[in-house]
Design an enzyme around this catalytic site. Structure first.
Site, PDB file in Angstrom:
ATOM      1  N   ASN A   1       0.896  -1.049   0.009  1.00 48.14           N
ATOM      2  CA  ASN A   1       0.127   0.118   0.004  1.00 48.14           C
ATOM      3  C   ASN A   1       0.819   1.278   0.228  1.00 48.14           C
ATOM      4  OD1 ASN A   1      -2.116  -1.655   0.210  1.00 48.14           O
ATOM      5  ND2 ASN A   1      -2.764  -1.282   2.237  1.00 48.14           N
TER       6      ASN A   1
ATOM      7  N   THR B   1     -19.858  39.683 -27.694  1.00 42.99           N
ATOM      8  CA  THR B   1     -20.614  39.387 -26.615  1.00 42.99           C
ATOM      9  C   THR B   1     -21.669  38.857 -26.914  1.00 42.99           C
ATOM     10  OG1 THR B   1     -21.794  41.410 -26.248  1.00 42.99           O
ATOM     11  CG2 THR B   1     -19.781  41.143 -24.962  1.00 42.99           C
ATOM     12  N   HIS B   2     -22.501  37.836 -26.591  1.00 43.73           N
ATOM     13  CA  HIS B   2     -23.610  37.054 -26.823  1.00 43.73           C
ATOM     14  C   HIS B   2     -23.362  36.538 -28.530  1.00 43.73           C
ATOM     15  CE1 HIS B   2     -25.484  38.290 -23.222  1.00 43.73           C
ATOM     16  NE2 HIS B   2     -24.989  39.441 -23.407  1.00 43.73           N
TER      17      HIS B   2
ATOM     18  N   SER C   1     -13.226  17.120 -47.924  1.00 42.75           N
ATOM     19  CA  SER C   1     -14.425  16.480 -47.518  1.00 42.75           C
ATOM     20  C   SER C   1     -14.495  15.522 -48.963  1.00 42.75           C
ATOM     21  CB  SER C   1     -15.697  17.648 -48.058  1.00 42.75           C
ATOM     22  OG  SER C   1     -16.867  16.878 -48.195  1.00 42.75           O
TER      23      SER C   1
ATOM     24  N   LYS D   1     -14.182  22.115 -49.363  1.00 40.41           N
ATOM     25  CA  LYS D   1     -14.015  22.364 -47.912  1.00 40.41           C
ATOM     26  C   LYS D   1     -12.405  22.061 -47.356  1.00 40.41           C
ATOM     27  CE  LYS D   1     -16.845  22.023 -45.186  1.00 40.41           C
ATOM     28  NZ  LYS D   1     -17.801  20.704 -44.773  1.00 40.41           N
TER      29      LYS D   1
ATOM     30  N   ASN E   1     -11.862  21.470 -43.427  1.00 39.78           N
ATOM     31  CA  ASN E   1     -12.330  21.504 -42.257  1.00 39.78           C
ATOM     32  C   ASN E   1     -11.418  21.519 -41.208  1.00 39.78           C
ATOM     33  OD1 ASN E   1     -14.895  20.672 -43.401  1.00 39.78           O
ATOM     34  ND2 ASN E   1     -14.228  18.741 -43.745  1.00 39.78           N
TER      35      ASN E   1
ATOM     36  N   GLU F   1     -11.247  20.509 -33.927  1.00 36.22           N
ATOM     37  CA  GLU F   1     -12.527  20.050 -33.361  1.00 36.22           C
ATOM     38  C   GLU F   1     -12.136  19.014 -32.450  1.00 36.22           C
ATOM     39  OE1 GLU F   1     -15.398  20.919 -37.065  1.00 36.22           O
ATOM     40  OE2 GLU F   1     -14.518  19.028 -37.125  1.00 36.22           O
TER      41      GLU F   1
ATOM     42  N   TYR G   1      -7.450   1.226   3.006  1.00 37.40           N
ATOM     43  CA  TYR G   1      -7.225   0.857   1.601  1.00 37.40           C
ATOM     44  C   TYR G   1      -8.462   0.043   1.313  1.00 37.40           C
ATOM     45  CZ  TYR G   1      -5.373  -1.101  -2.431  1.00 37.40           C
ATOM     46  OH  TYR G   1      -5.442  -1.643  -3.844  1.00 37.40           O
TER      47      TYR G   1
ATOM     48  N   GLN H   1      -7.127   0.671  -7.105  1.00 38.01           N
ATOM     49  CA  GLN H   1      -6.505   0.117  -8.322  1.00 38.01           C
ATOM     50  C   GLN H   1      -6.963   0.781  -9.630  1.00 38.01           C
ATOM     51  OE1 GLN H   1      -5.933  -3.984  -8.469  1.00 38.01           O
ATOM     52  NE2 GLN H   1      -6.586  -3.903 -10.826  1.00 38.01           N
TER      53      GLN H   1
ATOM     54  N   LYS I   1      -5.500   4.473 -11.397  1.00 40.50           N
ATOM     55  CA  LYS I   1      -4.330   4.394 -12.458  1.00 40.50           C
ATOM     56  C   LYS I   1      -4.945   4.009 -13.892  1.00 40.50           C
ATOM     57  CE  LYS I   1      -1.773   0.947 -10.286  1.00 40.50           C
ATOM     58  NZ  LYS I   1      -0.824  -0.066 -10.205  1.00 40.50           N
TER      59      LYS I   1
END
Length: 449
Positions: free
Chosen positions: A112, A157-158, A280, A286, A288, A293, A320, A325, A328
């Protein structure tokens, strides 16, 4: 044979063996260096309290150095079939190579506290790696901020155009965000950087172990003094680090979202290099932003890390429990994930191409309204009257903006204060004192020179 077995003839059923060992053998490879160093510190301490003879210590240390130089550092270290974990493997190697002396190294230890000290040193090391990689990202953000301090872009903003901003402000904002993220990492580092070795299974030992000696040898800042609490830090260390990781993840996630948005044709604020885009299968025009992303998705997933760790240890009493375990399997891949994301983000930032003269477009004229209101106020008009006057001009389509900007306050377009932001980052990083750990490990690997 397991460390806890008394009779090698008592075999564990294959299904139970697979279920209880889980991914320990695979993940414990990450802990090999730290398990060896922890064992070396423990051996030195055992000799100091006369549980090892001097010649035995010398033989053990010599073989530990051989394992480190010839196996671990060369990437050849493996956990043999039938061996449960890294602790068993190192003890087995020492016993195979120098005989029964190898069996003495577990005196005064439990698996431990052994895994606890391994994990704390591993997590401590990984925080250093995150900080070093994150600082590379920080430096590139500052460099871009200084490079494009005079290139304006619309502030929102917004998601509505709001006021003039600049690429200098935008890049610099994410640089400063990393400073707060590093503060969280620093807090996690201070929680983790305490020595649990000697706590045994959580209730100490009747041997007169010198815990302060192993603390110094392993470069810890201090001890987890209470042996019960030392065991309670299993899970807590992973949890506090996971919270710090989510801070970095949130910064990268928001940056990635900005890049996805600003790279789109409707915004047209910046562009990505060819190697960071894909096409694409049906639309030849395209490009992308797949990298941005994926960064957004991976870092968003990491935001759930603290909850996942918290759920595993929900309602556990002190002492314990085998659930630990599983942690991990959660934290080690997560650390690899955030490091990958930081490195890719650094590459992305370094190669982002900004669009100059954006605000020359007439569609952005209304965002200079505040500048024009303030200009009226400086001439003696009350703010409310100036606000109403400019607002009516905009509604009537008669607004002709004065686009001259005069922002001098700290942290604004004309006064980025990047030198102060760099100072703050340097102050945070210096508080980690990573050099202390590096020096301790170097001394340990060369002990008693």
């Amino acid at each position: 044979m397991k460390l806890w077995q008394k009779d090698n003839s008592k075999k564990t059923h294959e299904i139970i063996e697979k279920f209880t060992v889980g991914k320990d053998r695979e993940l414990d490879i990450h802990l090999a260096t730290f398990d060896l160093l922890g064992s070396m510190a423990h051996m030195i301490m055992l000799e100091s309290i006369e549980l090892l003879e001097k010649h035995e210590l010398n033989l053990l240390l010599k073989e530990c150095k051989n394992i480190y130089n010839n196996d671990i550092s060369q990437g050849k270290f493996e956990i043999s079939d039938g061996i449960e974990d890294v602790h068993s493997q190192i003890e087995l190697l020492l016993t195979q190579r120098i005989g029964d002396i190898g069996k003495k190294i577990h005196s005064g230890r439990s698996r431990n506290d052994q895994v606890l000290v391994d994990l704390k040193m591993f997590l401590r090391n990984k925080i250093e790696e995150i900080v070093l990689e994150g600082n590379q990202l920080f430096e590139n953000l500052i460099k871009k901020s200084n490079q494009h301090k005079n290139d304006l872009l619309p502030g929102y903003t917004h998601l509505q155009i709001a006021m003039p901003s600049s690429f200098g402000l935008w890049f610099g904002a994410y640089a400063e965000s990393l400073i707060d993220d590093f503060q969280l990492l620093l807090g996690a580092y201070k929680v983790i950087n305490k020595n649990p070795l000697g706590s045994g299974a959580g209730y100490g030992s009747s041997f007169p172990l010198n815990r302060k000696m192993t603390t110094e040898l392993l470069g810890f800042d201090d001890l987890n003094y209470n042996v019960v609490y030392a065991q309670m830090t299993r899970g807590k260390s992973e949890f506090v680090l996971s919270q710090a990781i989510t801070g970095v993840a949130a910064t990268i996630s928001r940056l990635a979202m900005d890049v996805c948005l600003y790279n789109s044709q409707n915004f047209g604020i910046l562009s990505l290099p060819e190697e960071m885009t894909t096409g694409s299968s049906i639309m030849p025009h395209k490009k992308n932003p797949d990298v941005a992303e994926l960064l957004r998705g991976k870092t968003n997933r990491l935001k759930g890390l603290p909850a996942e760790i918290a759920f595993v240890q929900s309602n556990l009493p002190s002492g314990y429990h085998r659930e630990f375990q599983i942690l991990k399997e959660i934290i080690i891949p997560a650390i690899d994930e955030i490091l990958d994301c930081i490195r890719v983000t650094t590459f992305m930032v370094k190669n982002l191409q900004v669009k100059p003269n954006l605000l020359n477009d007439k569609k952005y004229d209304p965002m200079f309204s505040v500048e024009n209101v303030n200009e009226q106020v400086l001439k003696g008009v009350t703010f409310r009257d100036a606000y109403r006057k400019i607002g009516l001009e905009i509604e009537a389509g008669e607004f002709t903006p004065n686009k001259e900007l005069n922002h001098t306050l700290e942290g604004s377009i004309g006064n980025l204060c990047n030198d102060q932001i760099e100072r703050m980052m340097e102050e945070v990083i210096s508080q980690f004192n990573f050099e202390k750990t590096r020096v301790a490990f170097e001394k340990l690997l060369n002990y008693p020179e």
